[in-house]
Design a protein around this motif. Sequence first.
Motif, mmCIF file in Angstrom:
data_model
loop_
_atom_site.group_PDB
_atom_site.id
_atom_site.type_symbol
_atom_site.label_atom_id
_atom_site.label_comp_id
_atom_site.label_asym_id
_atom_site.label_seq_id
_atom_site.Cartn_x
_atom_site.Cartn_y
_atom_site.Cartn_z
ATOM 1 N N HIS A 27 -17.194 39.983 -4.976
ATOM 2 C CA HIS A 27 -17.574 41.101 -4.121
ATOM 3 C C HIS A 27 -19.058 41.428 -4.242
ATOM 4 C CE1 HIS A 27 -13.165 41.766 -4.000
ATOM 5 N NE2 HIS A 27 -13.447 42.240 -2.800
ATOM 6 N N ALA A 28 -19.674 41.105 -5.393
ATOM 7 C CA ALA A 28 -21.087 41.406 -5.600
ATOM 8 C C ALA A 28 -22.007 40.468 -4.825
ATOM 9 C CB ALA A 28 -21.412 41.332 -7.087
ATOM 10 N N LEU A 29 -21.493 39.346 -4.360
ATOM 11 C CA LEU A 29 -22.335 38.323 -3.724
ATOM 12 C C LEU A 29 -23.144 38.910 -2.567
ATOM 13 C CD1 LEU A 29 -23.163 35.330 -3.276
ATOM 14 C CD2 LEU A 29 -21.157 35.127 -1.809
ATOM 15 N N LYS A 30 -22.488 39.636 -1.652
ATOM 16 C CA LYS A 30 -23.195 40.158 -0.482
ATOM 17 C C LYS A 30 -24.025 41.404 -0.804
ATOM 18 C CE LYS A 30 -20.263 38.146 3.073
ATOM 19 N NZ LYS A 30 -19.391 38.386 4.246
ATOM 20 N N THR A 31 -23.984 41.842 -2.055
ATOM 21 C CA THR A 31 -24.873 42.904 -2.500
ATOM 22 C C THR A 31 -26.099 42.299 -3.168
ATOM 23 O OG1 THR A 31 -22.826 44.114 -2.930
ATOM 24 C CG2 THR A 31 -24.827 45.200 -3.570
ATOM 25 N N GLY A 32 -26.255 40.988 -3.065
ATOM 26 C CA GLY A 32 -27.459 40.325 -3.543
ATOM 27 C C GLY A 32 -27.340 39.703 -4.915
ATOM 28 N N TYR A 33 -26.142 39.688 -5.515
ATOM 29 C CA TYR A 33 -26.006 39.123 -6.847
ATOM 30 C C TYR A 33 -26.194 37.610 -6.791
ATOM 31 C CZ TYR A 33 -24.247 38.552 -11.601
ATOM 32 O OH TYR A 33 -24.121 38.257 -12.947
ATOM 33 N N ASP A 34 -27.024 37.081 -7.676
ATOM 34 C CA ASP A 34 -27.337 35.654 -7.717
ATOM 35 C C ASP A 34 -26.332 34.970 -8.641
ATOM 36 O OD1 ASP A 34 -28.389 33.090 -8.202
ATOM 37 O OD2 ASP A 34 -30.452 33.804 -7.957
ATOM 38 N N LEU A 35 -25.410 34.217 -8.047
ATOM 39 C CA LEU A 35 -24.364 33.579 -8.845
ATOM 40 C C LEU A 35 -24.874 32.391 -9.634
ATOM 41 C CD1 LEU A 35 -21.316 33.667 -6.387
ATOM 42 C CD2 LEU A 35 -21.864 35.218 -8.240
ATOM 43 N N PRO A 38 -30.630 27.350 3.276
ATOM 44 C CA PRO A 38 -31.736 28.319 3.161
ATOM 45 C C PRO A 38 -31.661 29.451 4.175
ATOM 46 C CG PRO A 38 -32.510 26.219 4.079
ATOM 47 C CD PRO A 38 -31.114 25.995 3.606
ATOM 48 N N THR A 39 -30.901 29.286 5.260
ATOM 49 C CA THR A 39 -30.779 30.348 6.260
ATOM 50 C C THR A 39 -29.813 31.442 5.815
ATOM 51 O OG1 THR A 39 -28.920 29.385 7.490
ATOM 52 C CG2 THR A 39 -31.139 28.600 8.050
ATOM 53 N N GLY A 40 -28.983 31.168 4.810
ATOM 54 C CA GLY A 40 -28.008 32.144 4.355
ATOM 55 C C GLY A 40 -26.763 32.216 5.207
ATOM 56 N N VAL A 41 -26.627 31.331 6.192
ATOM 57 C CA VAL A 41 -25.424 31.318 7.028
ATOM 58 C C VAL A 41 -24.208 30.933 6.185
ATOM 59 C CG1 VAL A 41 -24.309 30.143 8.975
ATOM 60 C CG2 VAL A 41 -26.684 30.892 9.173
ATOM 61 N N VAL A 42 -24.378 29.908 5.363
ATOM 62 C CA VAL A 42 -23.333 29.507 4.415
ATOM 63 C C VAL A 42 -23.721 30.041 3.041
ATOM 64 C CG1 VAL A 42 -22.268 27.543 3.228
ATOM 65 C CG2 VAL A 42 -22.617 27.473 5.699
ATOM 66 N N TYR A 43 -22.794 30.689 2.386
ATOM 67 C CA TYR A 43 -23.025 31.219 1.043
ATOM 68 C C TYR A 43 -21.908 30.724 0.142
ATOM 69 C CZ TYR A 43 -19.911 34.592 3.303
ATOM 70 O OH TYR A 43 -18.898 35.158 4.017
ATOM 71 N N ASN A 44 -22.095 30.852 -1.170
ATOM 72 C CA ASN A 44 -21.191 30.238 -2.129
ATOM 73 C C ASN A 44 -20.624 31.267 -3.098
ATOM 74 O OD1 ASN A 44 -21.739 27.022 -1.904
ATOM 75 N ND2 ASN A 44 -23.626 28.158 -1.529
ATOM 76 N N HIS A 45 -19.314 31.430 -3.084
ATOM 77 C CA HIS A 45 -18.633 32.163 -4.141
ATOM 78 C C HIS A 45 -18.381 31.213 -5.311
ATOM 79 C CE1 HIS A 45 -17.637 35.961 -2.054
ATOM 80 N NE2 HIS A 45 -17.668 35.218 -0.962
ATOM 81 N N ARG A 46 -18.032 31.778 -6.449
ATOM 82 C CA ARG A 46 -17.698 30.962 -7.607
ATOM 83 C C ARG A 46 -16.319 31.348 -8.102
ATOM 84 N NH1 ARG A 46 -21.992 31.114 -12.290
ATOM 85 N NH2 ARG A 46 -21.054 33.155 -12.651
ATOM 86 N N ALA A 47 -15.447 30.361 -8.208
ATOM 87 C CA ALA A 47 -14.080 30.596 -8.659
ATOM 88 C C ALA A 47 -14.001 30.437 -10.171
ATOM 89 C CB ALA A 47 -13.127 29.618 -7.980
#
Length: 473
Positions: A167-175, A259-268
């Motif tokens: 949930h923190a990903l879209k708040t700018g957290y760098d995984l 680099p455009t941020g269209v695709v982002y990555n969660h971590r399981a």
Amino acid sequence: MTETTDRNETAWLGIDLGTQSVRALAVTADGTVLGRGSAPLGGRREGGRHEQDPGEWWQAVRTASRSALTTLTGVRIGGLAVCGTSGTVLLTDPEGRPTSPALMYDDSRAADRAARLREAGLAVQDTWALPKALWLVGAHGKGRVTHQPDVVTALLVGRPVPTDSSHALKTGYDLLRDTWPDIDLDLPEVVLPGTRLGEVCQAAAEATGIPAGTPVIAGMTDGCAAQIAAGALRHGSWNSVLGTTLVLKGATAEPVLDPTGVVYNHRAPGGTWLPGGASSVGAGALPADADPVAMDERAAAFEPSGTVTYPLVSRGERFPFLAPDATALLLGTPADDADRWAGILQGVGFAERLCLDYLHHLGAPLDGPLTFTGGAARSPYWNQLRADILARPARVPEQPEPALGMAALAVHGVTGVPLPDIAGRMVRIRTLLEPDPARTARFADPYARLIDELTKRGWLPTQVAAHAHSRLH
């Protein structure tokens, strides 16, 4: 609906905080559903505004949980996890009490702040939680930035809790670096999904019917939860969640860099990366007052439709391209309401294909199985249509619910068993779909026409369009 049971076994509880309702599912480790519950949620929509009252979440959780557990006797609840809508954010006080409304996942009032963040080098989208948190501070004053499930898990354990990195990903957290951005916000501690947050306190047990002492496990976003519920956790697997909007997520050994941020990555848990993106097309573009079964039957006469459409539910697109000013596109005039319905179904399928083409353009592995989940997966006609447009086999699970994914994550958090193994035992496939090459060929021209129109309008980058065209052959 619940099933009466009197078994000496363990059930796991998944709670899904959706847009329109809260859903709870009690399920055994082999995927047997023992109980279900749901409760509706309201909201306020107007233009770019989309808010919910955070207090309603807890009331709905109380109702849904009691309904799911009310007939279970002789069953131990081994643990629970909670998922929420990705990008939904609010402010809370030091005790975890809300001090602002919740800005929902598609609230776009912070677009100007998102633009400034992008100018500063942060790859964020207009509806992400980080710009919305800045907007909330400006409108409501200082407060702890809090995500949707954190409100519920804090009430369950009786104190404020860390947020999860999903949930923190879209708040700018760098995984990749496990750090927050250097920004003037009161941001929470972050833990990995599957981390034990605490146990259900006595007050929460009395309110929800969940036994006191039940482990509470850090969850993931609803899109990731649906991916777990689809069993799409082996590298190269992908899950397409089609509800009001479309979310596509996969599993890879390394993050898919965009680099455009269209695709982002969660971590399981376990180190697997879950790349993907969220589109603004979806079933929300369909007329709400129509009978979907009857309309599907009539739509079969229009293959392809007399129209070509890109059926955005709201202004702006996030995936497979970034176009904040994009609006719903309609080429041609439908013959009747059935042709219009067919055009929307096919348009969503075209958008889904373009998402996969974009992922291929970025080098993402697409060689694993594709699974369909979400509310639209209840339509056999639309499922087959999508498989034909995509020209690839697809699977439909028996229980395509994010709440099931949270039940599986709870098992992992308590037992430590790898999440893909747990999902492999819990997830049951209901339908296997094979594409019809003749129907696939039928939709090639309208798909190519849509690509060209999206490019002409300046929304789709030319190199992405060229790659999509090359994959038609």
